[in-house]
Design a protein around this motif. Structure first.
Motif, short mmCIF file in Angstrom:
data_model
loop_
_atom_site.label_atom_id
_atom_site.label_comp_id
_atom_site.label_asym_id
_atom_site.label_seq_id
_atom_site.Cartn_x
_atom_site.Cartn_y
_atom_site.Cartn_z
N MET A 161 15.20 -11.24 74.17
CA MET A 161 15.02 -11.86 72.86
C MET A 161 13.60 -11.69 72.36
O MET A 161 13.39 -11.53 71.16
CB MET A 161 15.38 -13.35 72.95
CG MET A 161 16.83 -13.61 73.33
SD MET A 161 17.15 -15.33 73.80
CE MET A 161 16.88 -16.18 72.25
N ALA A 162 12.62 -11.74 73.27
CA ALA A 162 11.23 -11.65 72.83
C ALA A 162 10.34 -11.18 73.97
O ALA A 162 10.59 -11.46 75.14
CB ALA A 162 10.75 -13.00 72.32
N PHE A 163 9.28 -10.44 73.58
CA PHE A 163 8.26 -9.97 74.51
C PHE A 163 6.92 -10.57 74.11
O PHE A 163 6.65 -10.79 72.93
CB PHE A 163 8.14 -8.44 74.47
CG PHE A 163 9.41 -7.71 74.75
CD1 PHE A 163 9.88 -7.58 76.05
CD2 PHE A 163 10.16 -7.14 73.72
CE1 PHE A 163 11.06 -6.89 76.32
CE2 PHE A 163 11.33 -6.44 73.98
CZ PHE A 163 11.79 -6.32 75.29
N GLY A 164 6.05 -10.83 75.11
CA GLY A 164 4.73 -11.34 74.81
C GLY A 164 3.84 -11.28 76.03
O GLY A 164 4.21 -10.76 77.08
N ARG A 165 2.64 -11.84 75.89
CA ARG A 165 1.70 -11.86 77.02
C ARG A 165 2.12 -12.87 78.07
O ARG A 165 1.97 -12.65 79.26
CB ARG A 165 0.29 -12.16 76.50
CG ARG A 165 -0.29 -11.07 75.61
CD ARG A 165 -1.49 -11.57 74.86
NE ARG A 165 -1.14 -12.67 73.96
CZ ARG A 165 -1.98 -13.28 73.14
NH1 ARG A 165 -3.25 -12.90 73.11
NH2 ARG A 165 -1.58 -14.27 72.36
N ASP A 166 2.67 -13.99 77.61
CA ASP A 166 3.21 -15.01 78.51
C ASP A 166 4.10 -15.93 77.68
O ASP A 166 4.41 -15.63 76.52
CB ASP A 166 2.10 -15.78 79.25
CG ASP A 166 1.10 -16.46 78.32
OD1 ASP A 166 1.50 -16.88 77.21
OD2 ASP A 166 -0.08 -16.58 78.68
N ALA A 167 4.53 -17.05 78.27
CA ALA A 167 5.50 -17.91 77.60
C ALA A 167 4.99 -18.49 76.29
O ALA A 167 5.79 -18.83 75.41
CB ALA A 167 5.92 -19.05 78.54
N ALA A 168 3.68 -18.59 76.12
CA ALA A 168 3.13 -19.14 74.88
C ALA A 168 3.47 -18.28 73.68
O ALA A 168 3.58 -18.78 72.55
CB ALA A 168 1.61 -19.30 75.00
N ASP A 169 3.65 -16.98 73.89
CA ASP A 169 3.93 -16.06 72.79
C ASP A 169 5.40 -16.03 72.40
O ASP A 169 5.73 -15.52 71.32
CB ASP A 169 3.51 -14.63 73.16
CG ASP A 169 2.01 -14.47 73.29
OD1 ASP A 169 1.27 -15.20 72.60
OD2 ASP A 169 1.58 -13.61 74.08
N VAL A 170 6.28 -16.54 73.24
CA VAL A 170 7.71 -16.35 73.03
C VAL A 170 8.51 -17.65 73.14
O VAL A 170 9.68 -17.64 73.53
CB VAL A 170 8.27 -15.30 74.02
CG1 VAL A 170 7.60 -13.96 73.80
CG2 VAL A 170 8.08 -15.74 75.47
N ALA A 171 7.89 -18.76 72.78
CA ALA A 171 8.58 -20.05 72.86
C ALA A 171 9.87 -20.02 72.03
O ALA A 171 9.88 -19.51 70.91
CB ALA A 171 7.67 -21.16 72.37
N ILE A 172 10.95 -20.54 72.58
CA ILE A 172 12.23 -20.58 71.87
C ILE A 172 12.09 -21.35 70.56
O ILE A 172 12.60 -20.94 69.52
CB ILE A 172 13.32 -21.21 72.76
CG1 ILE A 172 13.56 -20.32 73.99
CG2 ILE A 172 14.61 -21.41 71.98
CD1 ILE A 172 13.99 -18.91 73.66
N THR A 173 11.41 -22.50 70.60
CA THR A 173 11.08 -23.22 69.37
C THR A 173 9.64 -23.72 69.47
O THR A 173 9.19 -24.14 70.54
CB THR A 173 12.00 -24.44 69.13
OG1 THR A 173 11.91 -25.35 70.24
CG2 THR A 173 13.44 -24.01 68.92
N THR A 174 8.95 -23.67 68.36
CA THR A 174 7.60 -24.23 68.24
C THR A 174 7.61 -25.19 67.05
O THR A 174 7.85 -24.76 65.91
CB THR A 174 6.54 -23.14 68.01
OG1 THR A 174 6.56 -22.23 69.12
CG2 THR A 174 5.15 -23.75 67.88
N SER A 175 7.41 -26.47 67.31
CA SER A 175 7.42 -27.46 66.23
C SER A 175 6.00 -27.90 65.94
O SER A 175 5.20 -28.13 66.85
CB SER A 175 8.28 -28.67 66.62
OG SER A 175 7.77 -29.30 67.79
N PHE A 176 5.68 -28.00 64.67
CA PHE A 176 4.35 -28.41 64.24
C PHE A 176 4.38 -29.90 63.91
O PHE A 176 4.07 -30.35 62.81
CB PHE A 176 3.90 -27.56 63.05
CG PHE A 176 3.79 -26.10 63.42
CD1 PHE A 176 2.59 -25.59 63.90
CD2 PHE A 176 4.88 -25.26 63.33
CE1 PHE A 176 2.49 -24.25 64.26
CE2 PHE A 176 4.79 -23.92 63.68
CZ PHE A 176 3.59 -23.42 64.16
N GLY A 177 4.79 -30.66 64.94
CA GLY A 177 4.99 -32.10 64.85
C GLY A 177 5.95 -32.49 65.95
O GLY A 177 6.38 -31.66 66.75
#
Length: 301
Positions: free
Chosen positions: A247-263
Motif C-alpha cells: 500500500m505504501a513505501f517510506g523510510r519507516d512507519a512514520a511515512d506510511v501511517a494508515i491514518t494521521t489525524s490532526f487532532g
C-alpha cells in the motif's frame, strides 16, 4: 491467484479534525487490480432512532514516496472508513536473490540514497558499531541482508501488548520484543548501517495458503536494493510468503501511517481481512498445517 482485501475502521472524533489516510494499494500494483480499489468515508449519525451513514468528501494526492493518499475533514462524532479490492497475485512466494552482490554507494541511483539515512524510528547513526560487530564479517550483498533479517527474526519476540507508537529500533534492540513494524525497523536500521538501502513497506499480508494465524491486520515488511531492484524482506515472517500487496513505501512507519489525524481520534472498531478467493469470490479454505511447497524460496539464478 485472486486475493480479496477489505477493511472497516471506525473512530470517535471529539472535535472536527482533518485526517490523511493511506488505504489504497500502491500505484505500482494498480495494474493487477481486478476490481475497484474503494475507500468510503462516512459520518455515522442518528436519524429518527436509527444510524445513517453520510458520505464525506475525500480528495486524493500522491506523496513524495509515490503513495496514494486521501484527505478529508472528519466532523465531530462517529466516522467510518471502509473499502475493498480484488487483486491478481503471483502463484510463487517471495523471490530470493541469493548470490547478489552489494552495490557501492557511489553507484546507487539517487532515489535509493535516502534509504541509507537515519529516520524517525531507524537511528542508523547509533548502530554503526553494533552492525559492524554483529555482521561486519558476513559477505556483503544478499547474504548479509538475509543474515540480518534472520537474526532479528530469531532475537525478537512477537507480542501485541509490547506495541507503542514511540518504540524505535534501539528500543527493539534493547527490549527484544515488539510487533511486526518493530521487527522491520530494527532490520532496516542494521541493514542501512552496513550501506544496503532498505525501505519500509506497509500493506496486506493475509494467511494465504498457510494456517490461520488470528484476526487480520495491516502488515509491515521491508525491501532492500540489490542488482537494480527492490527485494522483499520480512524479519517477522522470514520464510518466503504469498500474497503481499503493498500500500505504501517510506523510510519507516512514520511515512506510511494508515491514518494521521490532526487532532484527537479515538479508535472504536478495526477489522482487516486479506484472503485468497476462488472464481466465485468465495474464500479458499486454509491448510491445517504448513505446506512446505508454499514456503519454498524462489532463487535467482
Amino acid at each position: 491467484m485472486k486475493i480479496k482485501s477489505e477493511f472497516d475502521i471506525q473512530f470517535h472524533i471529539p472535535k472536527q479534525t482533518p485526517i490523511v489516510a493511506v488505504l489504497h494499494v500502491h500505484p505500482s500494483v494498480e495494474s493487477r487490480l481486478l476490481s475497484a480499489d474503494t475507500l468510503t468515508v462516512e459520518h455515522i449519525v442518528a436519524v429518527e432512532e436509527r444510524l445513517e451513514p453520510i458520505p464525506l468528501q475525500v480528495s486524493q494526492y500522491i506523496d513524495s514516496f509515490g503513495n496514494r493518499c486521501s484527505r478529508f475533514v472528519a466532523p465531530e462524532g462517529a466516522v467510518r472508513l471502509s473499502g475493498s479490492n480484488v487483486m491478481e497475485a503471483s502463484e510463487t512466494p517471495d523471490p530470493q536473490g541469493e548470490g547478489l552482490a552489494q552495490i557501492p554507494i557511489e553507484d546507487l541511483p539517487d532515489e535509493a540514497l535516502q534509504f541509507l539515512l537515519a529516520s524517525r524510528y531507524c537511528q542508523v547513526d547509533e548502530f554503526g558499531a553494533i552492525a559492524a560487530e554483529l555482521f561486519g564479517s558476513t559477505k556483503p550483498g544478499w547474504e548479509r541482508a538475509a543474515i540480518i533479517r534472520d537474526w532479528v527474526h530469531d532475537k525478537v519476540a512477537f507480542n501485541y501488548k509490547a506495541a507503542r507508537s514511540t518504540k524505535t529500533a534501539m528500543d527493539v534492540f534493547t527490549e527484544r520484543v515488539g510487533v511486526c513494524r518493530d521487527f522491520q525497523h530494527l532490520a532496516i536500521t542494521l541493514t542501512r548501517a552496513l550501506n544496503i538501502p532498505a525501505r519500509y513497506v506497509t500493506g496486506y499480508l493475509g494467511d494465504i495458503r498457510v494456517p490461520y494465524a488470528g484476526p487480520g491486520d495491516f502488515s509491515a515488511w521491508y525491501q532492500v536494493w540489490l542488482a537494480g531492484q527492490w527485494w522483499n524482506m520480512d524479519a517477522r515472517h522470514h520464510t518466503p510468503r504469498l500474497g503481499r500487496i503493498p500500500m505504501a513505501f517510506g523510510r519507516d512507519a512514520a511515512d506510511v501511517a494508515i491514518t494521521t489525524s490532526f487532532g484527537l481520534a479515538e479508535l472504536t472498531h478495526f477489522h482487516v481481512e486479506s484472503n485468497e478467493v476462488d472464481c466465485d469470490g468465495r474464500p479458499v479454505p486454509l491448510p491445517t498445517s504448513t505446506d512446505p511447497s508454499a514456503a519454498s524460496p524462489i532463487t535467482l539464478q
